[in-house]
Write an enzyme that holds these catalytic residues in place. Structure first.
Site, mmCIF file in Angstrom:
data_model
loop_
_atom_site.group_PDB
_atom_site.id
_atom_site.type_symbol
_atom_site.label_atom_id
_atom_site.label_comp_id
_atom_site.label_asym_id
_atom_site.label_seq_id
_atom_site.Cartn_x
_atom_site.Cartn_y
_atom_site.Cartn_z
ATOM 1 N N CYS A 344 -48.419 53.119 12.327
ATOM 2 C CA CYS A 344 -49.524 52.760 11.440
ATOM 3 C C CYS A 344 -49.021 52.294 10.085
ATOM 4 O O CYS A 344 -49.097 53.016 9.086
ATOM 5 C CB CYS A 344 -50.492 53.931 11.308
ATOM 6 S SG CYS A 344 -51.243 54.287 12.891
ATOM 7 N N TYR A 373 -26.580 49.840 13.263
ATOM 8 C CA TYR A 373 -27.684 50.140 12.356
ATOM 9 C C TYR A 373 -29.026 50.138 13.098
ATOM 10 O O TYR A 373 -30.048 49.713 12.575
ATOM 11 C CB TYR A 373 -27.674 49.166 11.149
ATOM 12 C CG TYR A 373 -26.320 49.149 10.479
ATOM 13 C CD1 TYR A 373 -25.894 50.248 9.763
ATOM 14 C CD2 TYR A 373 -25.440 48.078 10.641
ATOM 15 C CE1 TYR A 373 -24.620 50.272 9.184
ATOM 16 C CE2 TYR A 373 -24.166 48.095 10.070
ATOM 17 C CZ TYR A 373 -23.768 49.205 9.345
ATOM 18 O OH TYR A 373 -22.520 49.235 8.795
HETATM 19 C C1 LIG Z 1 -21.141 50.253 5.761
HETATM 20 C C2 LIG Z 1 -19.706 50.327 5.406
HETATM 21 C C3 LIG Z 1 -18.744 49.768 6.239
HETATM 22 C C4 LIG Z 1 -19.076 49.010 7.502
HETATM 23 O O1 LIG Z 1 -19.703 47.805 7.226
HETATM 24 P P1 LIG Z 1 -19.957 46.761 8.424
HETATM 25 O O2 LIG Z 1 -20.644 45.637 7.755
HETATM 26 O O3 LIG Z 1 -20.808 47.442 9.428
HETATM 27 O O4 LIG Z 1 -18.630 46.382 8.964
HETATM 28 C C5 LIG Z 1 -17.407 49.928 5.900
HETATM 29 N N1 LIG Z 1 -17.045 50.596 4.785
HETATM 30 C C6 LIG Z 1 -17.956 51.140 3.944
HETATM 31 C C7 LIG Z 1 -17.488 51.867 2.753
HETATM 32 C C8 LIG Z 1 -19.306 51.018 4.228
HETATM 33 O O5 LIG Z 1 -20.197 51.557 3.399
#
Ligand SMILES: *Cc1c(COP(=O)(O)O)cnc(C)c1O
Length: 415
Positions: A344, A373
């Site tokens: 909703c 994600y």
């Molecule tokens: C999110 C993150 C990643 C991974 O990023 P991707 O785009 O999924 O490869 C690597 N290192 C840090 C510190 C992050 O916050």
């Protein structure tokens, strides 16, 4: 390249028809391909073969235990951002000395936990955090290996929510401050200054911003050496993008070749933290159509998957391809529609203003590129049990997380 292809008129994951999984496990369900995960890990890690390095899978992208076990078996470490992720990584058998710990808000309890496990290093994001780690290490009688995450102030040309290396970002220590903060670190007796780190953002589709960051880190390394620091690890973060629609991100081999040209002669152990590029296109969210509805101004397809299951479209307006499981629908006439869930909220959509075929109630849809994600960002909003997760290996599959039940929803609410 991934292992979601049409076979005998039906979209399959490796050799398993997705319709079979939907019938046996229900929907919505996340489905991952082991072969794709392995292939993408090897493509990335193998691109650095011959160079001392450690690939630390960024587990915030997908932290399912079986997925982590799969990567640990291939030699992967983990990039973690919380005590909970450390717990998961260790449960899955990721060696502590291949774990790097990032994030701006590590608590003292989390720091103590990471020290007791003996992780490779803390990627420190502020001077306050440096002092906290020193304090906790002193209390538990250990020395903490640290690197400082430096913000190189380069524009990754990505969505503002996933750009992390700009001056205005909450992440890292400003480039101009880094040398001073390294001096502070050296003065703290329970720290071992072992590394230099950066991570400039996510879903980057060009190598140039990575190279710009690498050049700045290289200049900083020379200054740090002149100051007498002995840096052993150079952590370049993650961030390599994937094709969701028509993006053409560089192949890991191109990324590696150009980075190594810039940094390969330094003699440092390189650390990488890829997340999305390893798992993004290795998973789909499988959902079933419930109803068709023609509003006054719009056509809606209502399915049983929603923003609580996959929030990226609502959160970032992200594009996920909507793929029909019945191949016959691929060439069927299309018209503009929104694919929405039961939650909703008007912001609950999986696809907006998309040319889509006429789905019948009961038809199955795969939301593509949902391996990163996806499940990790799911919630119980609207008291919806979170979906099951399935891992396909060749002609068989296993449920690697069962669908939540109503009892799961109220666990912890005692009365
Ligand atoms: C999110 C993150 C990643 C991974 O990023 P991707 O785009 O999924 O490869 C690597 N290192 C840090 C510190 C992050 O916050």
């Amino acid at each position: 390249m991934n292992h979601f292809q049409y076979r005998n008129g039906e979209l399959s994951c490796e050799e398993v028809p997705l319709a079979r999984i939907a019938d046996e496990v229900g929907t919505p369900t996340y489905v991952y391909s082991r072969a794709t995960m392995e292939r993408h890990f090897h493509a990335f890690d193998g691109a650095f073969a011959g160079t001392p390095h450690v690939t630390c899978f960024a587990m915030k992208a997908n932290s399912n235990l079986e997925v982590l076990r799969l990567f640990a078996a291939l030699g992967s470490g983990a990039d973690i951002v919380s005590g909970g992720e450390l717990y998961r990584a260790r449960k899955a058998g990721v060696p502590a000395d291949k774990i790097v710990y990032s994030g701006v808000g590590k608590t003292e309890d989390e720091i103590a936990y990471a020290l007791s496990e003996g992780i490779l290093m803390f990627n420190v994001e502020s001077e306050d955090e440096l002092r906290a780690i020193d304090r906790v290490a002193a209390r538990v009688g250990k020395r903490a290996p640290i690197s400082i995450r430096v913000n190189p102030d380069v524009d990754p040309k990505t969505h503002p929510y996933i750009a992390t290396g700009l001056k205005k970002s909450k992440f890292g220590v400003a480039y101009g401050e880094a040398r001073r903060v390294y001096r502070v670190a050296r003065g703290l007796t329970h720290l071992d200054v072992v590394g230099l780190d950066c991570h400039i953002g996510s879903q980057l589709t060009e190598v140039d911003p990575f190279l710009a960051a690498a050049k700045r880190l290289r200049a900083l390394l020379a200054e740090l050496a002149a100051d007498g620091h002995r840096i052993r690890y150079l952590d370049l973060g993650g961030g390599l993008g994937i094709p969701y629609k028509d993006e053409e991100p560089p192949h890991p081999s191109e990324y590696a070749a150009r980075l190594l040209k810039e940094l390969g002669d330094l003699g440092l152990m390189l650390v990488f933290e890829p997340g999305r590029v390893i798992v993004g296109n290795a998973g789909v969210l499988l959902t079933r159509v419930l109803y068709n509805k023609r509003g006054e101004a719009k056509r809606f397809i209502i399915c049983d998957g929603a923003m609580n299951d996959l929030i990226r479209p609502s959160l970032y307006k992200s594009y996920h391809e909507v793929r029909a499981i019945r191949e016959a629908l691929v060439s069927a006439p299309r018209s503009v529609a929104d694919l929405v869930g039961p939650v909703c909220e008007s912001g609950d959509f999986l696809a907006q203003d998309r040319e889509l075929p006429e789905f019948a109630a009961g038809d199955l849809i795969a939301m593509m590129s949902a391996g990163a994600y996806g499940f990790v960002m799911s919630s119980n909003y609207n008291a919806r049990p979170r979906p099951a997760e399935v891992l396909v290996s060749g002609a068989s599959y296993e449920i690697v997380r069962t669908r939540e039940t109503f009892e799961d929803l109220i666990r912890g609410e005692v009365k």
